[in-house]
Scaffold this active site. Structure first.
Site, PDB file in Angstrom:
ATOM      1  N   ALA A   1       0.259  -3.853  10.713  1.00  0.00           N
ATOM      2  CA  ALA A   1       1.528  -3.458  10.112  1.00  0.00           C
ATOM      3  C   ALA A   1       1.421  -2.013   9.637  1.00  0.00           C
ATOM      4  CB  ALA A   1       1.864  -4.364   8.935  1.00  0.00           C
TER       5      ALA A   1
ATOM      6  N   SER B   1      -0.970   0.884   5.880  1.00  0.00           N
ATOM      7  CA  SER B   1      -1.236   0.087   7.074  1.00  0.00           C
ATOM      8  C   SER B   1      -2.238  -1.018   6.751  1.00  0.00           C
ATOM      9  CB  SER B   1      -1.784   0.983   8.187  1.00  0.00           C
ATOM     10  OG  SER B   1      -1.976   0.237   9.376  1.00  0.00           O
ATOM     11  N   ASP B   2      -2.158  -2.092   7.501  1.00  0.00           N
ATOM     12  CA  ASP B   2      -3.128  -3.171   7.362  1.00  0.00           C
ATOM     13  C   ASP B   2      -3.243  -3.888   8.708  1.00  0.00           C
ATOM     14  OD1 ASP B   2      -4.699  -4.378   4.982  1.00  0.00           O
ATOM     15  OD2 ASP B   2      -4.061  -6.109   6.156  1.00  0.00           O
ATOM     16  N   THR B   3      -4.435  -4.409   8.976  1.00  0.00           N
ATOM     17  CA  THR B   3      -4.687  -5.099  10.243  1.00  0.00           C
ATOM     18  C   THR B   3      -5.383  -6.417   9.969  1.00  0.00           C
ATOM     19  OG1 THR B   3      -4.948  -2.992  11.403  1.00  0.00           O
ATOM     20  CG2 THR B   3      -5.867  -4.930  12.493  1.00  0.00           C
TER      21      THR B   3
ATOM     22  N   LYS C   1       0.836  -1.210   0.000  1.00  0.00           N
ATOM     23  CA  LYS C   1       0.000   0.000   0.000  1.00  0.00           C
ATOM     24  C   LYS C   1       0.866   1.253   0.000  1.00  0.00           C
ATOM     25  CE  LYS C   1      -3.941  -2.087   2.379  1.00  0.00           C
ATOM     26  NZ  LYS C   1      -4.743  -2.118   3.622  1.00  0.00           N
TER      27      LYS C   1
END
Length: 192
Positions: A107, A70-72, A53
């Site tokens: 992240a 960001s990613d969750t 991203k």
């Protein structure tokens, strides 16, 4: 005030959290494939997605500013916790988490000028024991339908959390302290 970086996300929750850092930013919406690769662990997947991203955002950014991606994702017994398909699926997920702990991996990555820094924050969330009546009542609030793992800690689902080890904000979707630290580290290296 002119932005000092971009956020590569359409998540309203991430935007709200990032505003708490009091740094002006602009939004980008890179389109990446979020499918897991064969054998990829949840932790490796979330870091790869955040990096992709940020890097895709940096490639499309109108100005050469750093881009935050960001990613969750949640993990229970090595499996990724996804959004429930329906009430039955949500109930199955919540029953599996009842009285147990699961991990939330968030992240963050910052990218610009061909350079990317990233970090993964893992938090452990423990649920109290849930009854079928509690699970059904929760489903009918509408909250679980669009939440990975079938709950939102920042909403009504927070009442099921008996213990949290790690970053509350990472579980919500953006670890504030770690994000600020990563941005500062990235910007400091830019000026070396």
């Amino acid at each position: 005030m002119a932005p000092v970086f971009y956020l590569a996300s359409t998540s309203p929750r991430r935007r709200q959290l990032l505003q708490l850092l009091d740094r002006p930013f602009a939004l980008l919406n890179p389109d990446i494939d979020e499918s897991p690769q064969p054998g990829e662990t949840p932790r490796a997947l979330v870091e790869r997605l955040a990096r992709q991203k940020a890097e895709a955002g940096a490639a499309m950014a109108p100005e050469p500013l750093p881009v935050l991606g960001s990613d969750t994702l949640g993990e229970l017994d090595g499996q990724i916790l996804v959004k429930p398909l329906n009430q039955s699926d949500a109930a199955k997920m919540l029953r599996a988490m009842s009285g147990r702990s699961h991990q939330i991996h968030t992240a963050i990555a910052v990218s610009a000028g061909g350079r990317t820094l990233s970090e993964v924050v893992t938090s452990t969330v423990t649920f109290t024991h849930l009854t079928d009546a509690e699970i059904t009542a929760y489903w009918h609030t509408g909250e679980p339908a669009d939440k990975a793992g079938g709950y939102g800690i920042q909403g009504r689902g927070g009442r099921f959390v008996s213990h949290l080890s790690g970053s509350y904000f990472a579980v919500v979707g953006l670890p504030l302290m770690e994000t600020e630290r990563l941005l500062n580290r990235f910007l400091a290296k830019e000026h070396e």
